[in-house]
Write an enzyme that holds these catalytic residues in place. Structure first.
Site, short mmCIF file in Angstrom:
data_model
loop_
_atom_site.label_atom_id
_atom_site.label_comp_id
_atom_site.label_asym_id
_atom_site.label_seq_id
_atom_site.Cartn_x
_atom_site.Cartn_y
_atom_site.Cartn_z
CD GLU A 227 -2.58 1.32 2.45
OE1 GLU A 227 -3.47 2.06 2.70
OE2 GLU A 227 -1.97 0.68 3.60
NE ARG A 447 3.36 -8.00 11.42
CZ ARG A 447 2.54 -7.13 12.01
NH1 ARG A 447 1.49 -7.56 12.21
NH2 ARG A 447 2.78 -5.96 12.10
CE LYS A 457 2.26 0.71 5.36
NZ LYS A 457 1.86 0.45 3.74
#
Length: 501
Positions: A227, A447, A457
């Protein structure tokens, strides 16, 4: 005027110009050397009879001559900054000023990888040579780690240019043995690299035993879909590198896709820097696509699902909706007629006051133990202009709705997702089934989490927006640009990531 050939570098036997010799060796410049007891300072002779005199005059000349980018700065300002450090360098060899100089450089290097800009230059060589030239005095401080930033910088330069610098220190630094600590460090780095290479090879063998489900050689297509709401960080790097690894293993390809479905958080700046970061990692992508390329198809598909009774418009307040989903309570809007849903859907598309109160939800199963299947949101209103397409749309698909469609539409064979999305895998395939799309295989990987390090973020953005850091490339940040600016080599980062796979 044609450049005259270098003939000879001469200097006093007890004062070898380490910075000149080091710069020439690093730059691959053949520089004949001769000591002269009659010489009071270094002199560089040319084949046409001309000479240059003085340590830093000659070093500047080498900096201009060397085929190394930005060796003497990439502009006039950086060249002037380099000159400042060349003037400062002699301070290091002044006995009484040595500790003060180390302290000053320690503070200066706190957020820097190199002395000038983001590039290795003759300023770094001058300071490195000044420290190495003090021999045992610097080595004692280096072992004590009294100045960690200065030592970190020194060790980075020593490791990166180990062969030429080891040769220079062994030949010219003080008494016998004073150059050996650097050489020993270089050997140590070499051995660590060799061990890591062995581990990497072993890791490759281990990874090759893990197959992608139903993968066919030459037919695998993967996607890395960040993103554009921040810079690439070490967590994203794992996903990117694993996609490339499997693409190479199966002779397939990787698409770089920007999941640009939330105009509130996204910008062209992030897109440009993500592309830069992906290329820094050496990711070879086949093409760049955007989820926004498919907005019209996604809207048409959403309307089709409404008409088929597989989606409905809901105006339940967000907090209440979240509670109902947790408790398995159906929304009062779930039984709305198709006509009512289409009417409200048009209000959403127009971005009207009524439409802004609504969202589009999939009609899955509100009683499913897997809460991700309890009528997830497909579309939300957002009047903020999109960074690529402006104000064309007032509604945007969620990641959960867009990703299954775009993956299938682009011919993705395998979607690599971190294990945090495990509960959403059934949702992903359920949505593809409702859409009538081809099923895409999911491959899960763990992860990457790190202690004492923020990978969110949203939290990293807070530091940037509140001026707590220099920017997304701050060397204290876990972003790819921050890590590189800190001095970590990309090769080391790639090796680290693959060993976690």
């Amino acid at each position: 005027m044609k450049e005259a050939g270098l003939k000879l570098l001469s200097f006093p036997p007890d004062s070898p110009p380490l910075s000149i010799i080091s710069a020439a060796k690093i730059a691959g410049i053949d520089l004949p050397i001769q000591t002269s007891s009659s010489a009071s300072s270094p002199a560089l002779s040319f084949s046409n009879g001309l000479k240059l005199h003085g340590n830093y005059v000659i070093l500047r000349y080498i900096g201009r001559l060397a085929p190394i980018p930005n060796f003497y700065g990439d502009n006039a300002f950086h060249a002037a900054q380099i000159d400042e450090w060349l003037e400062y360098a002699p301070t290091i060899s002044c006995g009484s000023e040595f500790e003060n100089a180390c302290g000053y450089m320690e503070v200066y290097l706190e957020k820097r990888t190199f002395f000038v800009s983001h590039y290795f230059s003759i300023a770094d060589i001058a300071i490195w040579s000044g420290l190495a030239g003090t021999g045992q005095r610097w080595e004692s401080i280096r072992k004590s780690n009294k100045y960690p930033n200065l030592v970190r910088w020194y060790n980075s330069i020593s490791a990166e240019y180990s062969n030429p610098l080891m040769e220079v220190t062994a030949l010219y630094v003080g008494k016998k043995g004073l150059g050996k600590p650097v050489a020993a460090k270089s050997k140590e780095v070499k051995n660590v690299t060799a061990d890591s290479s062995d581990k990497a090879k072993a890791g490759s063998r281990s990874s090759s035993e893990i197959d992608l489900p139903d993968a066919e050689m030459g037919k695998v297509r993967l996607r890395f879909a960040p993103e554009p709401s921040g810079f690439l960080h070490i967590g994203h790097a794992k996903a990117a590198l694993l996609n490339q690894y499997f693409a190479q293993r199966y002779h397939g390809e990787v698409i770089l896709r920007f999941d640009d479905t939330n105009p509130t958080k996204e910008s062209n700046e992030f897109v440009e820097n993500l592309i830069k970061d992906v290329e820094t990692l050496g990711i070879k992508y086949q093409k760049i696509t955007y989820t926004s390329d498919y907005f019209s198809k996604l809207m048409a598909l959403a309307e089709k699902l409404i008409k088929e009774g597989k989606a409905y418009v809901d105006d339940t307040p967000r907090e209440q909706m979240q509670k109902e989903r947790m408790d398995g309570i159906e929304s009062k809007c779930r039984s709305n007629s198709i006509e009512e849903n289409l009417k409200l859907w048009k209000e959403m598309i127009a971005g009207s006051e009524r439409g802004l109160q609504c969202c589009l939800r999939g009609k899955l199963d509100m009683q499913d133990p897997n809460k991700s299947l309890r009528d997830p949101v497909y579309y939300r209103c957002n009047p903020i202009p999109h960074h690529r397409i402006g104000s064309k749309y007032k509604i945007y698909p969620t990641y959960d709705f867009a990703c299954p469609f775009v993956d299938a539409e682009e011919g993705i064979t395998h979607a690599l997702r971190s294990s945090e999305y495990h509960d959403r895998n059934a949702q992903y395939h359920g949505i593809q089934e409702d859409m009538g799309m081809r099923k895409v295989h999911i491959y899960e990987f763990s992860r990457l989490n790190m202690v004492y390090t923020l990978l969110s973020k949203r939290k990293l953005l807070w530091f940037v927006q509140n001026g707590k850091v220099d920017g997304w490339d701050d060397p204290r940040f876990p972003t790819v640009q921050g890590i590189v600016r800190r001095g970590l080599k990309i090769e080391a980062l790639i090796q680290f990531i693959l060993e976690q796979a």
